[in-house]
Write an enzyme that holds these catalytic residues in place. Structure first.
Site, mmCIF file in Angstrom:
data_model
loop_
_atom_site.group_PDB
_atom_site.id
_atom_site.type_symbol
_atom_site.label_atom_id
_atom_site.label_comp_id
_atom_site.label_asym_id
_atom_site.label_seq_id
_atom_site.Cartn_x
_atom_site.Cartn_y
_atom_site.Cartn_z
ATOM 1 N N ARG B 86 15.768 39.517 2.361
ATOM 2 C CA ARG B 86 16.676 40.665 2.350
ATOM 3 C C ARG B 86 17.119 41.099 0.960
ATOM 4 O O ARG B 86 17.431 42.253 0.750
ATOM 5 C CB ARG B 86 17.914 40.348 3.194
ATOM 6 N N LYS B 99 21.380 34.979 -10.162
ATOM 7 C CA LYS B 99 21.081 36.267 -9.539
ATOM 8 C C LYS B 99 21.355 37.438 -10.471
ATOM 9 O O LYS B 99 20.629 38.428 -10.454
ATOM 10 C CB LYS B 99 21.905 36.432 -8.256
ATOM 11 N N CYS B 201 28.100 32.864 8.369
ATOM 12 C CA CYS B 201 26.913 33.685 8.152
ATOM 13 C C CYS B 201 25.656 32.843 8.206
ATOM 14 O O CYS B 201 24.652 33.222 8.798
ATOM 15 C CB CYS B 201 27.008 34.368 6.806
ATOM 16 N N CYS B 350 25.983 20.841 17.258
ATOM 17 C CA CYS B 350 25.513 22.194 16.927
ATOM 18 C C CYS B 350 24.657 22.068 15.675
ATOM 19 O O CYS B 350 24.222 20.980 15.332
ATOM 20 C CB CYS B 350 26.681 23.156 16.733
#
Ligand SMILES: [Zn+2]
Lengths: 92, 393
Positions: B86, B99, B201, B350
């Site tokens: 993305r 970045k 997220c 989980c």
């Protein structure tokens, strides 16, 4: 009276992946209570307690925030569209 | 003339366009709404992009291509290969680099006429005002509530517009929060979700295209604010569902009791956003008991009674089936509480050990009496400690 409630991505895990649910109610509060009865796991996600929505959850009726109307007592017309809009943070 | 019509770039920063500018931006100069005057504003403009991830990537690329003269980039992260589906401003060769450095190189390759200012640090209460003050418009492409409330408050305090975008799974939101002319982020969301209530997220996932679409909408709003004119997304929340391909628009109004942008604000300087975002965490709530993967394995081996509940969604289980587990997705635990045996210890599993804590709290709230434990670090912990040969996602 039946209204449609639009469920955001973030809450669909609690509504068997449904994005739109029909619920009975003459007010927003009644319709959301009916929704929470069908999906009890959703209730804790959107309500702070039995009467109050959580601070990061907004509900709109036909495009208007119920905070600016009558809150959970806002009446809903048949065929009204109720949209649940929780805060999401992703930008990653 | 209102600044929304004349644009937000101060007159003393406007300079004539060069021959290179005119050639490069010719297709944009042909637009009556932009033209030479608008392009001069873009050239003189300074835009801060907070976050150079999924939203920041299209924001930075399109604003650079359009000729925004100065782009500030804030990010403290390094490029990871899992970002690349993305964050299209970074490439495979950039993995491991900061970045902001990778984004700066890509912007220079795209448009050397743009000045890039990088801040390889997190935005915090002690640097936000000094950084944001220098810019005309701020675009929020962050990925957490702490920074979102910080960006909002700093923008309100400095009188800057905050071009907002946010994404989750298939759904995005965009708006322009500009307290001089409409509501701010706090007018809409009084507080963030309590920690642990909403899947993070990293657990929820995102369609790579989604931040592209929302980031481009943000870039579009930035351009309009700089040049002036058009109908800015002020007082409107745009919702986008990529899977249904639906756009909806909701009306946003100022909250007359907003703690930061109302006439009598209670927040008049930046606060501690980490602790603000912990509100709703109930410190008095009994802690949730945990069990390590090694200990659970020992219980299995010794045939001690234990019921394991796998809370993950079906598609997550396709990567790794948890041994001896009964499947009840998180969204169904209260409805299916009767399927648990309160006489036996229950371990909830989980992906990373967060949804399991939520499930235990919810069941406790719903009156479940049996003993409940959270598998520490979830399936990731199990793979690390017990089954290292399994594939991790
Ligand atoms: Zn406000």
């Amino acid at each position: 009276m039946s209204v449609s409630i639009l469920i955001p991505s973030a809450l669909r895990a609690f509504t068997d992946r449904k994005s739109e649910v029909e619920a009975e109610g003459a007010t927003v509060g009644e319709a959301l209570a009916a929704l929470a009865e069908t999906y009890p796991d959703l209730k804790h996600q959107i309500y702070e307690d039995d009467t109050k929505l959580r601070g990061f959850v907004n509900v709109f009726v036909d495009g208007n925030n119920i905070k600016k109307l009558n809150g959970l007592d806002t009446p809903v017309k048949p065929d009204a569209v109720v949209t649940i809009v929780p805060a999401i943070a992703g930008g990653f | 003339m209102s600044e929304l019509v004349s644009g937000l770039v101060p007159a003393d920063r406007l300079q004539d366009l060069t021959h290179d500018d005119i050639t490069r931006y010719s297709r944009q100069l042909l637009l009556a709404e932009i033209g030479i005057e608008g392009q001069k504003k873009l050239k003189g403009a300074k835009v801060l992009i907070v976050g150079t991830g999924g939203l920041g990537a299209p924001l930075a690329l399109y604003l650079a291509a359009a000729g925004v003269g100065t782009l500030g980039l804030v990010d403290f992260d390094c490029v990871d290969v899992s970002n690349l589906h993305r964050q299209i401003i970074h490439g495979s060769r950039d993995v491991g680099r900061p970045k902001v450095a990778s984004a700066r190189d890509r912007i220079r390759a795209l448009n050397p006429l743009v000045d890039v200012v990088t801040y390889n640090e997190p935005l915090k209460s002690d640097n936000a005002l000094d950084i944001i003050r220098e810019y005309d418009v701020v675009a929020d492409g962050t990925d957490n509530y702490v920074t979102r409330y910080l960006v909002n408050d700093a923008c309100v305090l400095l009188g800057k517009p905050n071009v907002y975008g946010s994404v989750f799974q298939f759904e995005g939101q965009a708006s322009v929060f500009y307290a001089k002319h409409g509501p701010c982020y706090r007018c809409l969301y009084r507080e963030p979700p309590p920690p642990g209530l909403v899947p993070s997220c990293a657990e929820g996932g995102v369609l790579g295209i989604l931040p592209g679409v929302i980031g481009m909408i943000q870039a579009n709003e930035v351009i309009k604010l700089l040049v002036g004119g058009g109908d800015p997304l002020i007082g409107r929340l745009l919702l986008y569902d990529a899977w249904k391909m639906k756009f909806r628009e909701l009306k946003l109004e100022r909250d007359p009791e907003c703690p930061v942008c109302s006439e009598h604000p209670t927040i008049t300087e930046l606060v501690d956003y980490e602790s603000f975002c912990r509100i709703g965490a109930k410190p008095d709530e009994a802690p949730v008991e945990s069990i390590s993967a090694t200990e659970l394995k020992r219980r299995f081996d010794e045939n001690k009674p234990v019921q394991v509940i796998d809370l993950r969604e079906p598609h997550e289980r396709a990567y790794f089936k948890f041994p001896n587990a009964k499947v009840i997705p998180l969204g169904q635990v209260i409805r299916r509480m009767d399927e648990l045996n309160p006489a036996v210890d229950t371990v909830f599993v989980c992906k990373i050990g967060q949804r399991s804590i939520l499930a235990i709290r919810n069941l406790r709230g719903a009156g479940y009496q049996g003993k409940m434990m959270n598998l520490l670090d979830g399936v990731q912990g199990w793979i690390r400690e017990v089954d290292p040969s399994a594939k991790q996602i």
